[in-house]
Write a protein that holds these residues in place. Structure first.
Motif, mmCIF file in Angstrom:
data_model
loop_
_atom_site.group_PDB
_atom_site.id
_atom_site.type_symbol
_atom_site.label_atom_id
_atom_site.label_comp_id
_atom_site.label_asym_id
_atom_site.label_seq_id
_atom_site.Cartn_x
_atom_site.Cartn_y
_atom_site.Cartn_z
ATOM 1 N N ILE A 179 39.724 42.645 43.778
ATOM 2 C CA ILE A 179 39.508 41.312 43.205
ATOM 3 C C ILE A 179 39.414 40.187 44.230
ATOM 4 C CG2 ILE A 179 40.584 41.981 41.019
ATOM 5 C CD1 ILE A 179 42.979 40.231 41.762
ATOM 6 N N LYS A 180 39.640 40.505 45.488
ATOM 7 C CA LYS A 180 39.668 39.417 46.468
ATOM 8 C C LYS A 180 38.321 38.703 46.589
ATOM 9 C CE LYS A 180 38.724 42.185 50.597
ATOM 10 N NZ LYS A 180 39.220 42.728 51.862
ATOM 11 N N GLU A 181 37.230 39.428 46.350
ATOM 12 C CA GLU A 181 35.921 38.772 46.486
ATOM 13 C C GLU A 181 35.717 37.659 45.459
ATOM 14 O OE1 GLU A 181 32.239 40.800 45.210
ATOM 15 O OE2 GLU A 181 33.500 42.533 44.726
ATOM 16 N N TYR A 182 36.572 37.601 44.445
ATOM 17 C CA TYR A 182 36.498 36.512 43.484
ATOM 18 C C TYR A 182 37.486 35.396 43.813
ATOM 19 C CZ TYR A 182 33.547 39.757 41.131
ATOM 20 O OH TYR A 182 32.519 40.618 40.861
ATOM 21 N N GLY A 183 38.099 35.491 44.974
ATOM 22 C CA GLY A 183 39.013 34.439 45.400
ATOM 23 C C GLY A 183 40.277 34.369 44.577
ATOM 24 N N LEU A 184 40.573 35.445 43.854
ATOM 25 C CA LEU A 184 41.792 35.465 43.051
ATOM 26 C C LEU A 184 42.795 36.437 43.651
ATOM 27 C CD1 LEU A 184 40.480 35.583 39.361
ATOM 28 C CD2 LEU A 184 41.566 33.662 40.514
ATOM 29 N N SER A 185 44.057 36.029 43.663
ATOM 30 C CA SER A 185 45.116 36.953 44.056
ATOM 31 C C SER A 185 45.621 37.668 42.809
ATOM 32 C CB SER A 185 46.264 36.191 44.702
ATOM 33 O OG SER A 185 46.893 35.396 43.725
ATOM 34 N N ASN A 186 46.387 38.733 43.029
ATOM 35 C CA ASN A 186 46.938 39.481 41.906
ATOM 36 C C ASN A 186 47.768 38.571 41.002
ATOM 37 O OD1 ASN A 186 45.838 41.566 43.345
ATOM 38 N ND2 ASN A 186 47.777 42.338 44.135
ATOM 39 N N SER A 187 48.580 37.759 41.616
ATOM 40 C CA SER A 187 49.485 36.905 40.858
ATOM 41 C C SER A 187 48.707 35.835 40.076
ATOM 42 C CB SER A 187 50.455 36.242 41.837
ATOM 43 O OG SER A 187 51.478 35.592 41.156
ATOM 44 N N GLN A 188 47.688 35.294 40.716
ATOM 45 C CA GLN A 188 46.841 34.297 40.044
ATOM 46 C C GLN A 188 46.123 34.912 38.855
ATOM 47 O OE1 GLN A 188 44.376 32.926 43.262
ATOM 48 N NE2 GLN A 188 45.928 31.509 44.037
ATOM 49 N N MET A 189 45.655 36.139 39.031
ATOM 50 C CA MET A 189 44.962 36.808 37.942
ATOM 51 C C MET A 189 45.909 37.041 36.761
ATOM 52 S SD MET A 189 42.006 39.482 38.158
ATOM 53 C CE MET A 189 41.012 39.829 36.709
ATOM 54 N N SER A 190 47.132 37.467 37.052
ATOM 55 C CA SER A 190 48.117 37.670 35.981
ATOM 56 C C SER A 190 48.349 36.379 35.209
ATOM 57 C CB SER A 190 49.455 38.136 36.571
ATOM 58 O OG SER A 190 49.393 39.489 36.942
ATOM 59 N N LEU A 191 48.495 35.299 35.958
ATOM 60 C CA LEU A 191 48.733 34.003 35.328
ATOM 61 C C LEU A 191 47.548 33.596 34.445
ATOM 62 C CD1 LEU A 191 50.484 31.489 37.705
ATOM 63 C CD2 LEU A 191 50.213 31.173 35.265
ATOM 64 N N LEU A 192 46.346 33.727 34.976
ATOM 65 C CA LEU A 192 45.153 33.368 34.198
ATOM 66 C C LEU A 192 45.027 34.252 32.955
ATOM 67 C CD1 LEU A 192 42.344 32.617 36.825
ATOM 68 C CD2 LEU A 192 43.610 31.007 35.378
ATOM 69 N N PHE A 193 45.366 35.523 33.112
ATOM 70 C CA PHE A 193 45.315 36.440 31.960
ATOM 71 C C PHE A 193 46.209 35.923 30.829
ATOM 72 C CE2 PHE A 193 43.833 40.667 34.014
ATOM 73 C CZ PHE A 193 42.609 40.588 33.375
ATOM 74 N N VAL A 194 47.434 35.568 31.176
ATOM 75 C CA VAL A 194 48.356 35.069 30.147
ATOM 76 C C VAL A 194 47.793 33.811 29.502
ATOM 77 C CG1 VAL A 194 50.660 34.156 29.684
ATOM 78 C CG2 VAL A 194 50.383 36.055 31.298
ATOM 79 N N LEU A 195 47.341 32.894 30.331
ATOM 80 C CA LEU A 195 46.838 31.613 29.806
ATOM 81 C C LEU A 195 45.531 31.790 29.025
ATOM 82 C CD1 LEU A 195 47.647 29.387 32.917
ATOM 83 C CD2 LEU A 195 48.763 29.259 30.678
ATOM 84 N N SER A 196 44.818 32.878 29.281
ATOM 85 C CA SER A 196 43.566 33.115 28.547
ATOM 86 C C SER A 196 43.832 33.561 27.116
ATOM 87 C CB SER A 196 42.717 34.164 29.264
ATOM 88 O OG SER A 196 43.244 35.471 29.053
ATOM 89 N N LYS A 197 45.043 34.030 26.870
ATOM 90 C CA LYS A 197 45.351 34.553 25.532
ATOM 91 C C LYS A 197 46.256 33.644 24.720
ATOM 92 C CE LYS A 197 42.984 38.395 25.949
ATOM 93 N NZ LYS A 197 41.810 38.698 25.110
ATOM 94 N N ARG A 198 46.942 32.700 25.370
ATOM 95 C CA ARG A 198 47.858 31.803 24.640
ATOM 96 C C ARG A 198 47.685 30.373 25.111
ATOM 97 N NH1 ARG A 198 53.860 34.018 24.407
ATOM 98 N NH2 ARG A 198 53.985 32.092 23.202
ATOM 99 N N ARG A 199 47.583 29.462 24.167
ATOM 100 C CA ARG A 199 47.373 28.048 24.495
ATOM 101 C C ARG A 199 48.706 27.294 24.563
ATOM 102 N NH1 ARG A 199 42.932 25.291 23.056
ATOM 103 N NH2 ARG A 199 44.265 23.815 21.930
#
Lengths: 141, 141
Positions: free
Chosen positions: A34-54
């Motif tokens: 995932i590094k080529e998207y400029g996202l770290s593992n931790s950032q991706m986890s955070l975005l995942f959570v926020l993508s499902k709950r407002r």
DNA sequence: ATCGTAAAGTTGTATATACAACTGATATGA
DNA sequence: TCATATCAGTTGTATATACAACTTTACGAT
């Protein structure tokens, strides 16, 4: 000088050492994809959570991620700086359209990472992960 | 705008997210027990390895710990600064008597940490850890 | 013996992590 | 209402982690 406790101890049994090794190996595999998207593992986890709950607060995110509040605060800041997350309704946090679009683009890479890990763990290894996480969560209530 | 991949994805399945949570919870438990000895989890792992094998190089430690060489180099430096490890026979590394004595003192706390983790994981949870680590190690050859 | 390459070790930089201490907001009891 | 106490959020500091780039060491071929 002798060290009776040390001599009686087998360090290879250390669960902290085992867990750290597991964490490093896994994180490296995900990062590679995932590094080529400029996202770290931790950032991706955070975005995942926020993508499902407002409208989650930092406290709620901490509880979901088992993460210390200052760690979360700073990881979040990096996503806000990139405009993937907005504090417009502070203290409520929300993923932006930019954030969703970026996450969407990264998902194929995430799937490749998942596939690689699963090819190593196989079904019983993935079950083992759930077993462990379920048990450890008991301590966090 | 809609996000078909994102909508089709269940982020709770993410193995990176699960592993990170496991790592944070475990590390916190160990840290709580051993911090009074001024040792971090990572430092303790390193000292454990060095307590059982003499004249290891940084490269060999990296391979044992699945750790990147620059990470190891700096973790090691902190132990050398505290005189727990000596570079006297560089590139061979060795634990000092001071290091052994300190580790010996910390072992009761380490045992308490192990006991607490084991009380959460139980026998099948600890087996699950070995299952996972064994499988992941396959990728590191 | 030397030159060139490869491997080991080091340093620069960025993110992740947590604890301690501080700030600010909020709620509750007198 | 106001005082206070608790909780959420922020900031200071230290270690952990990895990648990239650099230096140094070791080694192999000619």
């Amino acid at each position: 000088m002798n060290y009776p406790l040390l001599e009686a101890t087998d360090p290879t049994t250390c669960l902290s050492g085992k867990m750290s090794r597991i964490s490093r190996i896994t994180a490296n595999i995900f990062r590679k994809h995932i590094k080529e998207y400029g996202l770290s593992n931790s950032q991706m986890s955070l975005l995942f959570v926020l993508s499902k709950r407002r409208d989650l607060t930092q406290k709620e995110l901490c509880d979901i991620l088992f993460m210390e509040k200052s760690t979360l605060n700073r990881n979040l800041k990096r996503l806000v700086d990139q405009k993937y997350v907005t504090k417009k309704d502070f203290p409520a946090l929300n993923i932006t359209e930019t954030g969703k679009a970026h996450l969407e683009k990264a998902i194929p890479a995430w799937r490749k990472a998942m596939k690689e890990i699963r090819s190593l763990l196989l079904a019983d290894g993935e079950e083992a992960v759930d077993t462990i996480l379920t048990k450890l969560k008991q301590s966090q209530l």
